[in-house]
Scaffold this motif. Structure first.
Motif, mmCIF file in Angstrom:
data_model
loop_
_atom_site.group_PDB
_atom_site.id
_atom_site.type_symbol
_atom_site.label_atom_id
_atom_site.label_comp_id
_atom_site.label_asym_id
_atom_site.label_seq_id
_atom_site.Cartn_x
_atom_site.Cartn_y
_atom_site.Cartn_z
ATOM 1 N N ARG A 161 0.832 -1.221 0.000
ATOM 2 C CA ARG A 161 0.000 0.000 0.000
ATOM 3 C C ARG A 161 0.858 1.259 0.000
ATOM 4 N N ASN A 162 2.076 1.120 0.477
ATOM 5 C CA ASN A 162 2.991 2.253 0.550
ATOM 6 C C ASN A 162 4.029 2.256 -0.579
ATOM 7 N N GLY A 163 3.882 1.352 -1.520
ATOM 8 C CA GLY A 163 4.780 1.352 -2.678
ATOM 9 C C GLY A 163 6.097 0.644 -2.448
ATOM 10 N N THR A 164 6.226 -0.071 -1.336
ATOM 11 C CA THR A 164 7.474 -0.784 -1.039
ATOM 12 C C THR A 164 7.364 -2.219 -1.544
ATOM 13 N N THR A 165 8.284 -2.586 -2.418
ATOM 14 C CA THR A 165 8.227 -3.913 -3.031
ATOM 15 C C THR A 165 9.367 -4.820 -2.566
ATOM 16 N N THR A 166 10.373 -4.215 -1.924
ATOM 17 C CA THR A 166 11.482 -4.996 -1.364
ATOM 18 C C THR A 166 11.726 -4.527 0.062
ATOM 19 N N GLN A 183 3.630 -15.363 -1.200
ATOM 20 C CA GLN A 183 2.280 -15.288 -1.761
ATOM 21 C C GLN A 183 2.109 -14.035 -2.620
ATOM 22 N N ARG A 184 2.797 -12.960 -2.237
ATOM 23 C CA ARG A 184 2.688 -11.681 -2.964
ATOM 24 C C ARG A 184 3.810 -11.486 -3.962
ATOM 25 N N ARG A 185 4.702 -12.423 -4.077
ATOM 26 C CA ARG A 185 5.846 -12.413 -4.991
ATOM 27 C C ARG A 185 6.807 -11.259 -4.716
ATOM 28 N N MET A 186 6.847 -10.795 -3.463
ATOM 29 C CA MET A 186 7.715 -9.670 -3.117
ATOM 30 C C MET A 186 9.152 -10.136 -2.915
ATOM 31 N N ARG A 187 10.091 -9.175 -3.038
ATOM 32 C CA ARG A 187 11.472 -9.466 -2.631
ATOM 33 C C ARG A 187 11.579 -9.206 -1.151
ATOM 34 N N LEU A 188 12.002 -10.192 -0.413
ATOM 35 C CA LEU A 188 12.047 -10.024 1.023
ATOM 36 C C LEU A 188 13.247 -10.749 1.630
ATOM 37 N N ILE A 189 13.903 -10.045 2.537
ATOM 38 C CA ILE A 189 15.046 -10.612 3.258
ATOM 39 C C ILE A 189 14.685 -10.597 4.743
ATOM 40 N N THR A 190 14.739 -11.743 5.383
ATOM 41 C CA THR A 190 14.500 -11.759 6.827
ATOM 42 C C THR A 190 15.296 -12.886 7.468
ATOM 43 N N GLY A 191 15.201 -12.962 8.794
ATOM 44 C CA GLY A 191 15.900 -14.021 9.503
ATOM 45 C C GLY A 191 15.451 -14.093 10.950
ATOM 46 N N LYS A 192 15.736 -15.235 11.558
ATOM 47 C CA LYS A 192 15.417 -15.451 12.967
ATOM 48 C C LYS A 192 16.345 -14.607 13.845
ATOM 49 N N VAL A 193 15.753 -13.855 14.768
ATOM 50 C CA VAL A 193 16.559 -13.059 15.683
ATOM 51 C C VAL A 193 17.377 -13.975 16.587
ATOM 52 N N LEU A 194 18.651 -13.661 16.708
ATOM 53 C CA LEU A 194 19.539 -14.375 17.635
ATOM 54 C C LEU A 194 19.666 -13.518 18.889
ATOM 55 N N MET A 195 19.356 -14.108 20.043
ATOM 56 C CA MET A 195 19.280 -13.301 21.264
ATOM 57 C C MET A 195 19.397 -14.255 22.453
ATOM 58 N N GLU A 232 18.100 -23.361 4.854
ATOM 59 C CA GLU A 232 17.830 -24.436 3.887
ATOM 60 C C GLU A 232 16.412 -24.356 3.343
ATOM 61 N N ARG A 233 15.482 -23.973 4.210
ATOM 62 C CA ARG A 233 14.075 -23.941 3.797
ATOM 63 C C ARG A 233 13.774 -22.763 2.864
ATOM 64 N N TRP A 234 14.431 -21.616 3.089
ATOM 65 C CA TRP A 234 13.963 -20.396 2.432
ATOM 66 C C TRP A 234 14.977 -19.658 1.552
ATOM 67 N N HIS A 235 16.244 -19.732 1.860
ATOM 68 C CA HIS A 235 17.202 -18.848 1.178
ATOM 69 C C HIS A 235 17.284 -19.157 -0.318
ATOM 70 N N GLY A 236 16.983 -18.169 -1.136
ATOM 71 C CA GLY A 236 17.054 -18.343 -2.584
ATOM 72 C C GLY A 236 15.799 -18.915 -3.211
ATOM 73 N N ARG A 237 14.767 -19.131 -2.385
ATOM 74 C CA ARG A 237 13.499 -19.623 -2.937
ATOM 75 C C ARG A 237 12.749 -18.440 -3.563
ATOM 76 N N GLU A 238 12.391 -18.536 -4.838
ATOM 77 C CA GLU A 238 11.762 -17.414 -5.559
ATOM 78 C C GLU A 238 12.555 -16.128 -5.284
ATOM 79 N N ARG A 239 11.912 -15.137 -4.667
ATOM 80 C CA ARG A 239 12.604 -13.854 -4.457
ATOM 81 C C ARG A 239 13.017 -13.661 -2.984
ATOM 82 N N LEU A 240 13.103 -14.737 -2.246
ATOM 83 C CA LEU A 240 13.332 -14.643 -0.805
ATOM 84 C C LEU A 240 14.797 -14.922 -0.454
#
Ligand code: GUN
Ligand code: ZN
Length: 441
Positions: A131-136, A157-169, A193-201
């Protein structure tokens, strides 16, 4: 341009602006602007961009197009630092960083042990980005592996480019948000292993900051980052003066707060550090030399009273800089509002942010910070066709002020000072509309 298979071709028409380089270095040669332009997209990638007259001559005469004439089309915005799990504590009153973490942030993040809650917030968060025009976006999840699954699934689901990760704490936080050096590393590996490099993630190793990880966990994060050449790393550095003093006590052997990350192998290409306020020029030069990036988060820095980012000093050493909303310490999902406050932060530092530089930072600058400028950030052929359509008539005040503008620069400045989500008429992901503002006028 081959037009042999028009069905795979999507054509978007309107005023188009995109950046080829940094206007602070290359002036007017840094951007291309087409008052009436056409963006031709094939299979989600840019095929060609140019003036409508030239492009129409090459395209099949009966081709239909998304007609955004009267509006301004830019590459989709890139948010280099945000926290999806803090969506529900945006605008929480009265504290600076360390107390704000204790009082608002940790309780909110504890709720992400519940996968259903995580999914609800992740879906809301991704919709709000669009809604705010952010695609990555490069975003923090929480310490819970399922919080990472939820955000990746929503972005997928939205085909967005997204980078995330589990917080280490693994220290200085509530028990229900604490992992261990071993469990944090093991869970990160599974998620990679599950997510890195899958589609745009893409996956980011995510030590929250040096204060909430033991040296053992910091070392493990550095090892993980070094193991996979394409992984990201995200953290916070030098945001708040009390935080800087605390980190100096925790790591007395380090030259500076930034040096803590350096000692644990956490500086390098695809590492992104939020805030970078209380650094000296030695630190900034080290970030530049290692290819690390700074995320400038002005709404957060003003909201938490953290301090003023120094863009001129960052530019002097040539370090990569992108914009971050830093929701929920940041007060808006809107990149336009983020640029607005960046302008004001720099004014307080006696520095000027041109409108062109601001929009560069929000698009190609962000893409460069994330080492994704070969994929996104502008409309060169072959890039992923993510775009935002801005409406200079979106509000009565915007329309009135825009009508009085005589240059592109002025119109851009008015959009970033007066615009917010209301100014986003549409957002396209890989060429396809992912969000369109309902027509109310
Ligand atoms: N430093 C460590 N954690 C955080 C966080 O969640 N937000 C901000 N603004 N700074 C941090
Ligand atoms: Zn943050």
């Amino acid at each position: 341009m081959s037009t042999s298979d028009p069905l795979r071709l999507r054509v978007i028409r309107g005023e188009i602006l995109h950046f080829l380089s940094d206007p602070a270095e290359h002036g007017t040669a840094a951007w291309q602007h087409f008052g009436d332009g056409i963006l031709a997209i094939r299979d989600g990638l840019v095929a060609e961009v140019g003036p409508a007259d030239d492009m129409l001559a090459k395209l099949p005469s009966d081709i239909t197009h998304d007609d955004y004439r009267g509006k301004l089309i830019l590459p989709g915005f890139v948010d280099t630092h945000t926290h999806y799990a803090q969506t529900d504590i945006i605008a929480s009153h009265g504290e600076q960083l360390l107390a704000w973490l204790e009082k608002y942030t940790f309780p909110a993040e504890a709720r992400f042990a519940d996968a259903a809650h995580a999914a609800t917030v992740a879906n809301f968060f991704c919709d709000e980005l669009l809604r705010n025009g952010t695609t990555t976006a490069m975003a923090f999840a929480t310490v819970h592996a399922q919080s990472v699954d939820a955000l990746f699934a929503a972005a997928l689901q939205r085909r967005m480019r997204l980078i995330t990760g589990k917080v280490l704490m693994d220290r200085n936080c509530p028990d229900n948000l604490r992992d261990t050096a071993a469990s944090g590393e093991a869970e990160s590996r599974t998620l990679i292993e599950r997510w890195h490099g899958r589609e745009r993630l893409l996956y980011a190793v995510t030590p929250r900051f040096a204060g909430t990880s033991t040296p053992a966990q910091m070392a493990g994060a550095g090892r993980l980052f070094a193991e996979h050449p394409s992984l990201y790393l995200q953290s916070h550095v030098a945001e708040n003066r009390a935080e800087v003093d605390w980190i100096a006590k925790l790591y007395p052997e380090a030259r500076s707060y930034l040096d803590v990350y350096g000692r644990f192998g956490q500086l390098g290409e695809r590492s992104v550090y939020a805030h970078c306020i209380w650094l000296d020029q030695t630190d900034r030069a080290r970030m530049a030399a290692t290819g690390s990036a700074m995320s400038f988060c002005p709404t957060s820095n003003l909201f938490l009273g953290s301090g003023l980012f120094d863009l001129d000093c960052a530019r002097q050493v040539g370090v990569r800089v992108g914009m971050g909303t830093d929701v929920g310490a940041g007060t808006s999902f809107s990149m336009l509002q983020t640029l607005n406050e960046a302008y004001k932060v720099l004014q307080l530092n006696d520095q000027r942010l041109s409108a062109e530089s601001a929009f560069y930072l929000a698009t190609l600058g962000g893409a460069r910070s994330l080492y994704l400028d070969d994929r996104i950030g502008n409309f060169l052929p072959g890039k992923e066709a993510d775009l935002v359509v801005l409406d200079p008539q979106a509000t009565p005040l915007l329309a009135r002020r825009s009508a009085a503008c005589s240059s592109l620069s002025e119109r851009l400045f008015v959009l970033m000072m007066l615009g917010d989500d209301r100014a986003v008429a549409a957002t396209h992901v890989l060429g396809t509309a992912a969000w369109r503002r309902p027509c109310s006028r």
